[in-house]
Design an enzyme around this catalytic site. Structure first.
Site, PDB file in Angstrom:
ATOM      1  N   SER A 142      17.536   5.435  28.132  1.00  0.00           N
ATOM      2  CA  SER A 142      16.997   5.845  26.828  1.00  0.00           C
ATOM      3  C   SER A 142      15.472   5.766  26.804  1.00  0.00           C
ATOM      4  O   SER A 142      14.842   5.049  27.591  1.00  0.00           O
ATOM      5  CB  SER A 142      17.578   4.961  25.729  1.00  0.00           C
ATOM      6  OG  SER A 142      18.984   5.060  25.730  1.00  0.00           O
TER       7      SER A 142
HETATM    8  N1  SAM Z   1      21.781   1.152  28.372  1.00  0.00           N
HETATM    9  C1  SAM Z   1      21.578   2.084  29.441  1.00  0.00           C
HETATM   10  C2  SAM Z   1      20.303   1.823  30.209  1.00  0.00           C
HETATM   11  O1  SAM Z   1      19.589   0.862  29.889  1.00  0.00           O
HETATM   12  O2  SAM Z   1      20.056   2.582  31.167  1.00  0.00           O
HETATM   13  C3  SAM Z   1      21.642   3.521  29.002  1.00  0.00           C
HETATM   14  C4  SAM Z   1      23.030   3.911  28.671  1.00  0.00           C
HETATM   15  S1  SAM Z   1      23.403   5.634  28.704  1.00  0.00           S
HETATM   16  C5  SAM Z   1      22.488   6.250  27.347  1.00  0.00           C
HETATM   17  C6  SAM Z   1      25.081   5.496  28.080  1.00  0.00           C
HETATM   18  C7  SAM Z   1      26.044   4.855  29.050  1.00  0.00           C
HETATM   19  O3  SAM Z   1      27.267   4.591  28.362  1.00  0.00           O
HETATM   20  C8  SAM Z   1      26.407   5.740  30.235  1.00  0.00           C
HETATM   21  O4  SAM Z   1      26.131   5.039  31.423  1.00  0.00           O
HETATM   22  C9  SAM Z   1      27.904   5.986  30.070  1.00  0.00           C
HETATM   23  O5  SAM Z   1      28.599   6.104  31.278  1.00  0.00           O
HETATM   24  C10 SAM Z   1      28.316   4.745  29.293  1.00  0.00           C
HETATM   25  N2  SAM Z   1      29.593   4.848  28.567  1.00  0.00           N
HETATM   26  C11 SAM Z   1      30.112   5.900  27.886  1.00  0.00           C
HETATM   27  N3  SAM Z   1      31.306   5.555  27.368  1.00  0.00           N
HETATM   28  C12 SAM Z   1      31.539   4.261  27.713  1.00  0.00           C
HETATM   29  C13 SAM Z   1      32.596   3.333  27.474  1.00  0.00           C
HETATM   30  N4  SAM Z   1      33.692   3.641  26.759  1.00  0.00           N
HETATM   31  N5  SAM Z   1      32.491   2.096  27.985  1.00  0.00           N
HETATM   32  C14 SAM Z   1      31.406   1.725  28.716  1.00  0.00           C
HETATM   33  N6  SAM Z   1      30.382   2.557  28.979  1.00  0.00           N
HETATM   34  C15 SAM Z   1      30.434   3.810  28.485  1.00  0.00           C
END
Ligand code: SAM
Length: 221
Positions: free
Chosen positions: A65
Site C-alpha cells: 500500500s
Molecule cells: N499489508 C501488505 C503489505 O504491507 O505489503 C499489503 C497487503 S495487499 C494490499 C493485500 C493482501 O491481502 C494480499 O497479499 C492478498 O493476497 C491478501 N489477502 C486477500 N484475501 C485474504 C484472506 N482471506 N486472508 C489472508 N490474506 C488475504
C-alpha cells in the site's frame, strides 16, 4: 553500510512530505516509518520507487500500500507496546514490520503461500523478528491466539468479517476497508462493553479480501 541503512534520506522525505505534512502526528508511528527499510519489501527493480507516494505491485496481482495509507491505518490502531495484533493480508510484510516495532505480539495471515514465503524472507533481510506469518483464510481470523487488542485488514471486503469482530478484545481497535470491489471506505471499529462503534475515516482503494467471510474469488484455496 548494510542494505538496511540505505535510503535514509528517502525515508526521511517520505515521512516529512507524504505523512507528517498530511496530518499523521503519532511520534512512534513516524519513528517506525523512518526506521523500517521499505525498499527491502518491494520486488527487484522497484527499489527506487519504494519511497514514492503510491502503492506498488508485489506479484500475484497484489500490492504494497501507499506509505500514507499505511501510516494512517497504523496510527488509528493506537498501539501500545504490550498489545497483541492480528494483521490480515501479509503481502510484502512491510505493514507487519511496522506493527511489531510498535506492539508486543504480531500475527499476520496471508492466503497466498508464495507471498507469505516472500514476506518472511523480506522480514529476515530487514532484520525484523517477532512476526508470526500464518498461511490461511484471514476472513476467519486466527482463533488460537485471540483475543487481539488491534486488528488491521489490508484487503477490502463487502462487510467486516464477523470472526474478526468476535476475536477483538474489549477496548480493541479494528481498521478495515469496507465496500465495493473498486474503492471503499476505511472503517475504524472500537469494541466497548461488548458493543461496537464504527467510525468512517475516508475513501480508499484496496485489492479484494478473498475468503469465506469476504469476496468469493477464483482460485480461492
Ligand atoms: N499489508 C501488505 C503489505 O504491507 O505489503 C499489503 C497487503 S495487499 C494490499 C493485500 C493482501 O491481502 C494480499 O497479499 C492478498 O493476497 C491478501 N489477502 C486477500 N484475501 C485474504 C484472506 N482471506 N486472508 C489472508 N490474506 C488475504
Amino acid at each position: 553500510m548494510t542494505e538496511t541503512d540505505l535510503c535514509r534520506d528517502e525515508r526521511e522525505e517520505m515521512v516529512e512530505f507524504q505523512i507528517r505534512a498530511r496530518g499523521v502526528r503519532d511520534q512512534r508511528v513516524l519513528a517506525a516509518m523512518r526506521k523500517i527499510p521499505r525498499h527491502l519489501f518491494v520486488p527487484k527493480g522497484f527499489e527506487r520507487a519504494a519511497y514514492e507516494d503510491r502503492p506498488l505491485p508485489i506479484g500475484e496481482g497484489q500490492t504494497i500500500s501507499q506509505p500514507y495509507i499505511v501510516a494512517v491505518m497504523t496510527e488509528q490502531l493506537e498501539l501500545k507496546p504490550q498489545d497483541r495484533v492480528l494483521e490480515i493480508g501479509t503481502g510484502s510484510g512491510y505493514q507487519a514490520a511496522l506493527l511489531v516495532e510498535l506492539a508486543g505480539t504480531v500475527i499476520s495471515v496471508e492466503r497466498l503461500r508464495d507471498l507469505a514465503d516472500r514476506a518472511q524472507q523480506n522480514l529476515a533481510r530487514a532484520g525484523v523478528t517477532g512476526v508470526r506469518v500464518v498461511v490461511g483464510d484471514g476472513t476467519q481470523g486466527y482463533s488460537p491466539e485471540a483475543p487481539y487488542n488491534a486488528i488491521i485488514v489490508t484487503a477490502a471486503s463487502p462487510d467486516i468479517p464477523g470472526p474478526l469482530i468476535e476475536q477483538l478484545a474489549e477496548g480493541g481497535r479494528l481498521i478495515a476497508p469496507v465496500g465495493p470491489r473498486d474503492c471503499q471506505d476505511l472503517i475504524k471499529l472500537v469494541k466497548r462493553e461488548g458493543r461496537v462503534e464504527k467510525i468512517p475515516l475516508g475513501g480508499v482503494c484496496f485489492v479484494p479480501l478473498i475468503g469465506q467471510f469476504g469476496w468469493r474469488g477464483e482460485g480461492y484455496p
